[in-house]
Design an enzyme around this catalytic site. Sequence first.
Site, PDB file in Angstrom:
ATOM      1  N   GLY A  50       0.762  -1.244   0.000  1.00 27.91           N
ATOM      2  CA  GLY A  50       0.000   0.000   0.000  1.00 27.91           C
ATOM      3  C   GLY A  50       0.786   1.283   0.000  1.00 27.91           C
ATOM      4  N   GLU A  72       3.632   4.231   6.109  1.00 25.12           N
ATOM      5  CA  GLU A  72       2.458   3.376   5.971  1.00 25.12           C
ATOM      6  C   GLU A  72       1.372   4.129   5.210  1.00 25.12           C
ATOM      7  OE1 GLU A  72       1.194   0.560   5.668  1.00 25.12           O
ATOM      8  OE2 GLU A  72       1.128  -0.350   7.650  1.00 25.12           O
ATOM      9  N   ASP A  73       0.589   3.394   4.427  1.00 22.83           N
ATOM     10  CA  ASP A  73      -0.513   4.032   3.719  1.00 22.83           C
ATOM     11  C   ASP A  73      -1.651   4.374   4.669  1.00 22.83           C
ATOM     12  OD1 ASP A  73      -1.175   1.352   4.130  1.00 22.83           O
ATOM     13  OD2 ASP A  73      -2.013   1.044   2.139  1.00 22.83           O
ATOM     14  N   ASP A  90      -5.277   1.640  10.715  1.00 24.17           N
ATOM     15  CA  ASP A  90      -6.665   1.547  11.163  1.00 24.17           C
ATOM     16  C   ASP A  90      -6.751   0.787  12.478  1.00 24.17           C
ATOM     17  OD1 ASP A  90      -6.337  -0.981   9.891  1.00 24.17           O
ATOM     18  OD2 ASP A  90      -7.446  -0.312   8.147  1.00 24.17           O
ATOM     19  N   LYS A 135      -7.113   6.238  10.954  1.00 16.22           N
ATOM     20  CA  LYS A 135      -8.505   6.100  11.402  1.00 16.22           C
ATOM     21  C   LYS A 135      -8.490   6.100  12.931  1.00 16.22           C
ATOM     22  CE  LYS A 135     -10.254   3.307   7.565  1.00 16.22           C
ATOM     23  NZ  LYS A 135     -10.919   2.029   7.256  1.00 16.22           N
ATOM     24  N   PHE A 151     -14.122   2.341   4.461  1.00 16.32           N
ATOM     25  CA  PHE A 151     -13.178   1.537   3.686  1.00 16.32           C
ATOM     26  C   PHE A 151     -12.766   2.375   2.484  1.00 16.32           C
ATOM     27  CE2 PHE A 151     -11.979  -1.554   0.439  1.00 16.32           C
ATOM     28  CZ  PHE A 151     -10.979  -2.208   1.133  1.00 16.32           C
ATOM     29  N   VAL A 152     -11.444   2.493   2.251  1.00 18.21           N
ATOM     30  CA  VAL A 152     -10.942   3.385   1.205  1.00 18.21           C
ATOM     31  C   VAL A 152     -10.048   2.648   0.215  1.00 18.21           C
ATOM     32  CG1 VAL A 152     -11.134   5.510   2.553  1.00 18.21           C
ATOM     33  CG2 VAL A 152      -9.071   4.143   2.755  1.00 18.21           C
ATOM     34  N   ASP A 169      -5.953  -0.761  -1.901  1.00 19.82           N
ATOM     35  CA  ASP A 169      -6.674  -1.612  -2.844  1.00 19.82           C
ATOM     36  C   ASP A 169      -7.904  -2.271  -2.232  1.00 19.82           C
ATOM     37  OD1 ASP A 169      -5.813  -4.975  -2.622  1.00 19.82           O
ATOM     38  OD2 ASP A 169      -5.052  -3.495  -1.213  1.00 19.82           O
ATOM     39  N   ARG A 199      -5.359   0.300  -6.694  1.00 21.32           N
ATOM     40  CA  ARG A 199      -4.126   0.951  -6.216  1.00 21.32           C
ATOM     41  C   ARG A 199      -3.684   2.080  -7.157  1.00 21.32           C
ATOM     42  NH1 ARG A 199      -2.001  -1.997  -2.023  1.00 21.32           N
ATOM     43  NH2 ARG A 199      -2.279  -4.246  -2.123  1.00 21.32           N
TER      44      ARG A 199
END
Length: 177
Positions: A47, A101-102, A105, A133, A155-156, A162, A168
Amino acid sequence: MRIEIDDKTFDIMLEYEQIKKRIRLLAIQLNVDYENRIPVFIGVLNGSFIFLADLIKEVDIPSEVSFVKVSSYKGDKSTGRVKEEIGLQMSLKDRDVIIVEDIVDSGHTMEYLLNMIKKEDPASVNVCTLLLKPNSVKTKFDEITYIGFEIPDDFVVGYGLDYNGLGRNLKDIYKAV
Protein backbone atom coordinates in the site's frame (compact mmCIF):
# COMPACT_ATOMS: atom_id res chain seq x y z
CA MET A 1 -17.29 11.13 -8.77
CA ARG A 2 -18.52 7.56 -8.25
CA ILE A 3 -16.58 4.46 -9.33
CA GLU A 4 -17.11 0.70 -9.20
CA ILE A 5 -14.39 -1.76 -8.15
CA ASP A 6 -15.26 -5.43 -8.17
CA ASP A 7 -18.54 -5.61 -6.21
CA LYS A 8 -18.26 -2.26 -4.36
CA THR A 9 -19.16 1.33 -5.15
CA PHE A 10 -16.92 4.22 -4.06
CA ASP A 11 -17.20 8.02 -3.93
CA ILE A 12 -14.30 10.48 -3.98
CA MET A 13 -12.84 11.29 -0.54
CA LEU A 14 -9.49 13.01 -1.18
CA GLU A 15 -8.35 14.43 -4.49
CA TYR A 16 -4.77 14.03 -5.65
CA GLU A 17 -4.07 17.78 -5.38
CA GLN A 18 -5.00 17.71 -1.67
CA ILE A 19 -2.80 14.65 -1.16
CA LYS A 20 0.19 16.29 -2.93
CA LYS A 21 -0.10 19.46 -0.81
CA ARG A 22 -0.22 17.46 2.41
CA ILE A 23 2.79 15.36 1.35
CA ARG A 24 4.81 18.54 0.73
CA LEU A 25 4.00 19.72 4.27
CA LEU A 26 4.93 16.32 5.76
CA ALA A 27 8.26 16.41 3.88
CA ILE A 28 9.03 19.90 5.17
CA GLN A 29 8.43 18.67 8.71
CA LEU A 30 10.63 15.61 8.12
CA ASN A 31 13.41 17.75 6.60
CA VAL A 32 13.44 19.93 9.72
CA ASP A 33 13.11 17.10 12.25
CA TYR A 34 15.86 14.97 10.66
CA GLU A 35 18.30 17.73 9.73
CA ASN A 36 21.89 16.54 10.19
CA ARG A 37 20.75 12.90 10.42
CA ILE A 38 20.40 10.20 7.78
CA PRO A 39 17.09 8.42 8.37
CA VAL A 40 16.00 5.21 6.73
CA PHE A 41 12.46 5.20 5.40
CA ILE A 42 10.87 1.74 5.67
CA GLY A 43 7.94 1.49 3.27
CA VAL A 44 5.25 -1.04 4.09
CA LEU A 45 4.27 -2.86 0.91
CA ASN A 46 2.11 -2.98 -1.01
CA GLY A 47 0.00 0.00 0.00
CA SER A 48 2.66 2.60 0.78
CA PHE A 49 4.67 2.47 -2.44
CA ILE A 50 2.94 5.43 -4.14
CA PHE A 51 2.88 7.53 -0.97
CA LEU A 52 6.55 6.78 -0.22
CA ALA A 53 7.59 7.54 -3.81
CA ASP A 54 5.88 10.95 -3.71
CA LEU A 55 7.10 11.68 -0.17
CA ILE A 56 10.75 10.83 -0.80
CA LYS A 57 10.80 13.13 -3.85
CA GLU A 58 9.98 16.02 -1.49
CA VAL A 59 12.55 15.04 1.17
CA ASP A 60 15.84 16.87 0.59
CA ILE A 61 17.94 15.48 3.44
CA PRO A 62 20.24 12.47 2.88
CA SER A 63 18.21 9.31 3.48
CA GLU A 64 17.85 5.65 2.60
CA VAL A 65 14.81 3.62 1.59
CA SER A 66 13.95 0.00 2.24
CA PHE A 67 10.75 -2.06 2.29
CA VAL A 68 8.95 -4.72 4.27
CA LYS A 69 5.80 -6.54 3.26
CA VAL A 70 3.21 -7.63 5.78
CA SER A 71 -0.47 -8.34 5.36
CA SER A 72 -3.52 -8.57 7.58
CA TYR A 73 -6.40 -7.90 5.19
CA LYS A 74 -8.71 -10.19 3.27
CA GLY A 75 -11.15 -8.24 1.08
CA ASP A 76 -12.28 -5.18 3.05
CA LYS A 77 -11.75 -6.61 6.57
CA SER A 78 -8.68 -7.03 8.77
CA THR A 79 -8.09 -10.62 9.78
CA GLY A 80 -6.46 -9.47 13.02
CA ARG A 81 -3.42 -11.63 12.20
CA VAL A 82 -0.30 -10.17 10.61
CA LYS A 83 1.70 -12.24 8.16
CA GLU A 84 5.28 -11.25 7.29
CA GLU A 85 5.94 -11.77 3.59
CA ILE A 86 9.19 -9.79 3.16
CA GLY A 87 11.26 -9.00 6.24
CA LEU A 88 13.88 -6.35 6.92
CA GLN A 89 16.68 -6.30 4.38
CA MET A 90 19.16 -4.19 6.36
CA SER A 91 20.45 -3.59 9.86
CA LEU A 92 18.64 -0.80 11.71
CA LYS A 93 20.97 -0.73 14.72
CA ASP A 94 21.53 2.88 15.83
CA ARG A 95 19.58 4.18 12.81
CA ASP A 96 16.78 6.75 12.77
CA VAL A 97 13.84 4.83 11.30
CA ILE A 98 10.71 6.25 9.74
CA ILE A 99 8.04 3.66 9.00
CA VAL A 100 5.96 4.82 6.03
CA GLU A 101 2.46 3.38 5.97
CA ASP A 102 -0.51 4.03 3.72
CA ILE A 103 -3.09 3.66 6.50
CA VAL A 104 -3.27 2.86 10.20
CA ASP A 105 -6.66 1.55 11.16
CA SER A 106 -6.89 -1.26 13.75
CA GLY A 107 -3.19 -0.93 14.57
CA HIS A 108 -2.45 -4.68 14.42
CA THR A 109 0.04 -4.25 11.57
CA MET A 110 1.66 -1.21 13.19
CA GLU A 111 2.09 -3.03 16.50
CA TYR A 112 3.74 -5.93 14.67
CA LEU A 113 6.05 -3.60 12.70
CA LEU A 114 7.10 -1.57 15.72
CA ASN A 115 7.97 -4.73 17.66
CA MET A 116 9.93 -6.09 14.68
CA ILE A 117 11.90 -2.85 14.20
CA LYS A 118 12.56 -2.19 17.90
CA LYS A 119 14.25 -5.61 18.13
CA GLU A 120 16.88 -4.15 15.77
CA ASP A 121 17.87 -1.54 18.40
CA PRO A 122 17.38 1.62 16.28
CA ALA A 123 18.31 5.08 17.57
CA SER A 124 14.71 6.22 17.01
CA VAL A 125 11.48 5.03 15.41
CA ASN A 126 8.68 7.22 14.11
CA VAL A 127 5.72 6.53 11.86
CA CYS A 128 4.59 8.58 8.88
CA THR A 129 1.15 7.49 7.71
CA LEU A 130 -0.89 8.97 4.91
CA LEU A 131 -4.18 8.02 6.58
CA LEU A 132 -5.15 7.41 10.19
CA LYS A 133 -8.50 6.10 11.40
CA PRO A 134 -8.42 7.35 15.01
CA ASN A 135 -11.73 5.70 15.92
CA SER A 136 -10.50 2.27 14.76
CA VAL A 137 -7.07 2.15 16.42
CA LYS A 138 -7.10 -0.34 19.29
CA THR A 139 -3.68 0.64 20.73
CA LYS A 140 -2.17 4.08 21.36
CA PHE A 141 1.09 4.57 19.46
CA ASP A 142 3.39 7.40 20.52
CA GLU A 143 5.46 6.72 17.40
CA ILE A 144 2.77 7.97 14.99
CA THR A 145 4.30 11.40 14.54
CA TYR A 146 3.48 12.32 10.95
CA ILE A 147 -0.14 12.04 9.78
CA GLY A 148 -1.41 13.05 6.38
CA PHE A 149 -5.15 12.87 7.05
CA GLU A 150 -7.37 11.59 9.83
CA ILE A 151 -10.39 9.89 8.28
CA PRO A 152 -13.57 8.21 9.54
CA ASP A 153 -13.95 4.43 9.62
CA ASP A 154 -14.74 4.19 5.90
CA PHE A 155 -13.18 1.54 3.69
CA VAL A 156 -10.94 3.38 1.21
CA VAL A 157 -9.16 2.65 -2.07
CA GLY A 158 -6.85 4.49 -4.44
CA TYR A 159 -3.41 6.05 -4.20
CA GLY A 160 -1.86 2.69 -3.31
CA LEU A 161 -4.80 1.30 -1.30
CA ASP A 162 -6.67 -1.61 -2.84
CA TYR A 163 -9.81 -3.70 -2.72
CA ASN A 164 -9.13 -7.32 -3.70
CA GLY A 165 -5.94 -6.17 -5.44
CA LEU A 166 -7.70 -3.51 -7.52
CA GLY A 167 -7.72 0.29 -7.31
CA ARG A 168 -4.13 0.95 -6.22
CA ASN A 169 -3.50 2.87 -9.44
CA LEU A 170 -6.18 5.50 -8.84
CA LYS A 171 -4.73 8.99 -8.25
CA ASP A 172 -7.44 10.01 -5.80
CA ILE A 173 -8.67 8.26 -2.65
CA TYR A 174 -12.24 6.96 -2.64
CA LYS A 175 -14.50 5.73 0.18
CA ALA A 176 -16.98 2.86 -0.02
CA VAL A 177 -20.64 3.92 -0.13
